[in-house]
Design an enzyme around this catalytic site. Structure first.
Site, PDB file in Angstrom:
ATOM      1  N   LYS A  48      -5.454  15.429  -9.808  1.00 55.03           N
ATOM      2  CA  LYS A  48      -6.229  14.732  -8.775  1.00 55.03           C
ATOM      3  C   LYS A  48      -5.329  13.841  -7.925  1.00 55.03           C
ATOM      4  O   LYS A  48      -4.210  13.511  -8.318  1.00 55.03           O
ATOM      5  CB  LYS A  48      -7.349  13.933  -9.427  1.00 55.03           C
ATOM      6  N   TYR A 276       7.295 -10.993   9.877  1.00 56.53           N
ATOM      7  CA  TYR A 276       6.030 -11.611  10.301  1.00 56.53           C
ATOM      8  C   TYR A 276       5.752 -12.870   9.493  1.00 56.53           C
ATOM      9  O   TYR A 276       5.944 -12.904   8.280  1.00 56.53           O
ATOM     10  CB  TYR A 276       4.870 -10.639  10.079  1.00 56.53           C
TER      11      TYR A 276
END
Ligand SMILES: *Cc1c(COP(=O)(O)O)cnc(C)c1O
Length: 383
Positions: A48, A276
């Site tokens: 998965k 940032y």
């Protein structure tokens, strides 16, 4: 190859320097180690979420050559993708299903998980209309409270399954909530409940469905009583242990490395903050390199001020905030050059950074680290 999951950004052979390298030899070794420990049980590798980030189609193809008995996926689309890429091994879809999906399961020869009497009858009806038998595994909830019929009301469910003429009840399974813990009392309770449910068949002198299964990676490592006819390894197959406290009764090694390259070198002056928010600055002159990877690739922003990478065999800290597409690494007074390899996850020299390390920095589990390396990062296969 029609393959949206795999979409690698590669134009005229130009591939990003930031890539995931999957070592198929390691995958083989892990698979064999699991098979050896759990024999004679069959092995159903779980693929998965893009095979835990390793690339679902390539991993399935490789496991098919290794003789995997069954493959497990979470959702219908993953099963269809495998079929459309030529995978012929039996495939069980583990998750819950909707009525309108049933014809697709049958069309693509995918095995369904039936988690209620209502769903069971729905599948039986559609199979009857299509004039075929649908392959079904019954899901019993023994203590996870996700999907499945509760162990204490399973008798009617099993009874009903006996009368569905258009179903091939090939399996019956349950799932552990705590098999990776040091304290095994809850998994043992779940195992007891599952065994009690299975006693239904013995009481009636009926054969149980041929594939009874329960063990995920934690169960494989810690609960040999739970192997039954088949085991379902996910993370362990990829060479990562499901938790720090789990008993390491099988030796595996990580199959996945995540690498990039230095694209920029500069000298950072004292008190000139990086990134940032200007959250980090040095009080002395340092050398810095910029690496083209960021949270837009799945390199979690929450690892800012904690993450390390390996360059020229040495670990260095990522400084400032992790951006969407770039990080900055402080190499202090050392040397590094454009194009130098950078290890984000993996080994270089005698240094290693693991998915577990990233999980700790990001305050999550290695499963989430692996499944979040997104499709912008090309996968390459070695070994
Ligand atoms: C994901 C999953 C597994 C594999 O779990 P791991 O902990 O990765 O081994 C097995 N069974 C079911 C039902 C699952 O959903």
């Amino acid at each position: 190859m029609q393959d949206t999951n795999q979409a690698t950004i590669s134009t005229n052979g130009v591939v990003r320097p930031t890539l995931v390298e999957v070592n198929l030899t390691r995958l083989s070794e892990n698979f064999r180690a699991i098979r050896q420990k759990t024999a004679p049980a069959k092995v159903m590798p779980i693929l998965k979420a893009n095979a835990y980030g390793h690339g679902i189609v390539e991993v399935a193809q490789h496991l098919e050559t290794l003789g995997a008995d069954y493959l497990g996926v979470a959702v219908l689309e993953e099963g269809i993708l495998l079929r459309e890429n030529g995978i012929r091994a039996p495939i069980l879809v583990l998750g819950g299903i909707l009525g309108n999906q049933v014809p697709h399961f049958i069309k693509y020869n995918l095995t369904l998980t039936a988690s209620s009497i209502e769903k069971l009858c729905q599948v039986d009806q559609v199979a009857a209309q299509m004039g075929v038998k649908a392959k079904v595994h019954l899901k019993i909830d023994t203590g996870m409270e996700r999907i499945g019929v509760h162990y204490y009301s399973a008798e009617n469910f099993l009874e009903k399954s006996l009368s569905c003429e258009h179903l091939d009840i090939e399996g019956i399974f349950s799932h552990f909530a705590n098999s990776d813990a040091a304290d095994l009392s809850h998994p043992r309770l779940q195992l007891e409940r599952f065994q009690e449910v299975l006693y239904f068949y013995e009481k009636r002198s009926l054969p149980a469905p041929p594939l009874r299964h329960m063990a995920n990676s934690g169960g494989i490592l810690q609960l040999p009583e739970a192997y039954f006819d088949l085991v379902r390894p996910g993370i362990l197959l990829y060479g990562v242990y499901p938790s720090p406290e789990v008993k390491r009764s099988i030796q595996v090694k990580p199959a996945l490395s995540w690498k990039s390259r230095v694209v920029y070198f500069k000298v950072i002056q004292p008190n000139h903050p990086v990134g940032y928010g200007s959250t980090w600055q040095s009080d002395h002159q340092v050398r810095g390199v910029t690496i083209p990877v960021g949270y837009g690739d799945g390199y979690f922003r929450s690892m800012s001020h904690k993450a390390q990478v390996i360059i020229r065999g040495k670990p260095y800290p990522v400084v400032g905030r992790i951006s969407m597409d770039q990080i900055v690494v402080n190499i202090e007074g050392d040397s590094a050059y454009n194009d130098d390899e950078v290890v984000l996850v993996g080994e270089m020299g005698n240094q290693a950074i693991t998915a577990e390390n990233l999980a700790e920095w990001a305050d999550t589990i290695p499963y989430e680290i692996l499944t979040n390396i997104n499709t912008r990062v090309p996968r390459v296969y070695i070994g």
